[in-house]
Scaffold this active site. Sequence first.
Site, mmCIF file in Angstrom:
data_model
loop_
_atom_site.group_PDB
_atom_site.id
_atom_site.type_symbol
_atom_site.label_atom_id
_atom_site.label_comp_id
_atom_site.label_asym_id
_atom_site.label_seq_id
_atom_site.Cartn_x
_atom_site.Cartn_y
_atom_site.Cartn_z
ATOM 1 N N ASP A 1 -22.218 9.513 -57.586
ATOM 2 C CA ASP A 1 -23.261 8.581 -57.760
ATOM 3 C C ASP A 1 -22.769 7.838 -59.033
ATOM 4 O O ASP A 1 -22.538 8.261 -60.014
ATOM 5 C CB ASP A 1 -24.384 9.187 -57.829
ATOM 6 N N HIS B 1 -29.543 -2.774 -64.036
ATOM 7 C CA HIS B 1 -30.215 -1.253 -63.965
ATOM 8 C C HIS B 1 -29.854 -0.612 -65.236
ATOM 9 O O HIS B 1 -30.680 -0.336 -65.822
ATOM 10 C CB HIS B 1 -29.899 -0.477 -62.818
ATOM 11 N N GLU C 1 -34.239 5.307 -55.538
ATOM 12 C CA GLU C 1 -33.344 4.259 -56.282
ATOM 13 C C GLU C 1 -32.660 3.628 -54.779
ATOM 14 O O GLU C 1 -32.020 4.346 -53.913
ATOM 15 C CB GLU C 1 -32.224 5.020 -56.944
ATOM 16 N N GLU D 1 -29.829 1.972 -53.277
ATOM 17 C CA GLU D 1 -28.252 2.057 -53.514
ATOM 18 C C GLU D 1 -27.618 1.786 -52.109
ATOM 19 O O GLU D 1 -28.121 1.894 -51.118
ATOM 20 C CB GLU D 1 -27.751 3.439 -54.136
ATOM 21 N N ASP E 1 -31.020 7.390 -53.387
ATOM 22 C CA ASP E 1 -30.841 8.313 -54.472
ATOM 23 C C ASP E 1 -32.384 8.869 -55.298
ATOM 24 O O ASP E 1 -32.675 8.386 -56.147
ATOM 25 C CB ASP E 1 -30.029 7.836 -55.450
ATOM 26 N N ARG F 1 -38.060 11.408 -62.590
ATOM 27 C CA ARG F 1 -37.755 10.362 -63.940
ATOM 28 C C ARG F 1 -38.175 11.811 -65.007
ATOM 29 O O ARG F 1 -37.684 11.477 -66.124
ATOM 30 C CB ARG F 1 -38.415 9.372 -64.025
ATOM 31 N N GLN G 1 -35.626 14.031 -65.341
ATOM 32 C CA GLN G 1 -34.211 13.490 -65.862
ATOM 33 C C GLN G 1 -34.336 13.341 -67.352
ATOM 34 O O GLN G 1 -33.333 13.414 -68.049
ATOM 35 C CB GLN G 1 -34.114 12.148 -65.108
ATOM 36 N N LYS H 1 -31.848 14.745 -59.649
ATOM 37 C CA LYS H 1 -31.289 14.130 -58.424
ATOM 38 C C LYS H 1 -30.736 14.960 -57.438
ATOM 39 O O LYS H 1 -30.545 14.477 -56.330
ATOM 40 C CB LYS H 1 -29.989 13.351 -58.878
ATOM 41 N N THR I 1 -30.913 13.394 -51.254
ATOM 42 C CA THR I 1 -30.159 11.844 -51.193
ATOM 43 C C THR I 1 -30.328 11.551 -49.818
ATOM 44 O O THR I 1 -29.737 12.062 -48.737
ATOM 45 C CB THR I 1 -28.989 11.956 -51.816
ATOM 46 N N GLU J 1 -38.315 0.892 -63.155
ATOM 47 C CA GLU J 1 -38.123 -0.674 -63.713
ATOM 48 C C GLU J 1 -39.221 -1.561 -63.055
ATOM 49 O O GLU J 1 -39.601 -2.479 -63.840
ATOM 50 C CB GLU J 1 -36.875 -1.164 -63.200
HETATM 51 MN MN MN Z 1 -28.524 6.789 -58.447
#
Ligand code: MN
Length: 426
Positions: A135, A142, A208, A210, A242, A246, A249, A262, A266, A372
Amino acid sequence: MDKTNDPKLTSWVAVAADSHFPIQNLPFGVAARTDGECFIVSAIGDRVIDLSELERRGVFSNTPLTGMNIFQGTSLNPFMALGRDCWKAVRSTLSHLLKAENPTIRDNAELKQSVLIPASEVEMVMPLEIGDYTDFYSSREHATNVGTMFRGVDNALMPNWLHLPVAYHGRASSVVVSGTPIRRPTGQTLPEEAESPQFGASKVLDFELEMGFFIGPSGELGDPISVNDAENHIFGMVLVNDWSARDIQKWEYQPLGPFLAKNFGTTISPWVVTLEALEPFRCDGPEQTPEPLPYLRSTGKRTFDIQLEVALAPDSAEGTTITRGNFNTLYWDMRQQLTHHTVTGCNAQTGDLLASGTISGSNNKSLGSLLELTWMGKKPLKLVGGEERKFIEDGDSITITGWCQGDGYRIGFGVCNGTIIPATKV
Ligand code: MN
């Protein structure tokens, strides 16, 4: 322009103007019948096309695939390994068979019924075997937003970011196809103000937005893929979510990057859209300053104009579109990602998935994660039913969709959907 990309091309199969699968798309996937039998397919309108049956009937006998039985299995890997000439030959054969003027299938009721199946009668399954998953982190917006939240505005973009496409090696075993429920992960977090970590279900679960691409022909160990050859190793693209915890993370990510935040799931969309289908939508990416080192420089239009949307739907409630972005906002392109990945001699292999990283645009309606969109939960989102969300709750579904808009037709990716189910009790 290749004639399979002609916007005026029409099929004898009815295709709505907003369908993701006109005759110009012809994506590849794997479908399952209700009895569980899987077979390799393409799509047109609301039908899937049984490529295994077409192959058994000899329609690919005038292509390099003759005698290879490449579509008799249940994964796309053998076909993907063959390379662009074979992909083009199959695309051209399908386009020819499906075009309005061609009676071969159109006027043969028995053949038509055996190769064209209503999409509603099958379930799309994982289309290939994914060996490795990487990834990237290729959206400047971002990276700047997350860096600002986690390290402050002065350290937002790390010194390496404008010189190389940053990435981490992900987990291939937990990549699942659209529709697969995702269990809320459990793990270790350090709550705000706490002195020692705690253990439990993640409270800050995110998506996420993507996209990802799949490796076609493998590279050799010890032999880098050059930037001008990179696209010859790219079979096609899918939508990717993904999923990210948080809170996990934030506590674990330094110094080696994402790990458990993560690796619990996915999600990818089931249809692989080829670079051939995307060709008319090729466009320039953002200007790169400073100029990348020579091994990352290529010529011509290096990315694609792909519109993207994400909807969040609470359990059995209407969905709200929460962001709209475009693949072409990514700073680093797929050629650069693959070239950088293999510059050490690391061997990319058929079926490897390389994802873009979260795709965030330059305004607050085009951000590719809840982190975000709600600025770390400080600005909750209002949903159409009146509910608010800071992060994803149990029962929420996230649906990503994407398409290239042509004149009167769309080259679409279908959907990438997943619903969060409660964490395992520990
Ligand atoms: Mn990602």
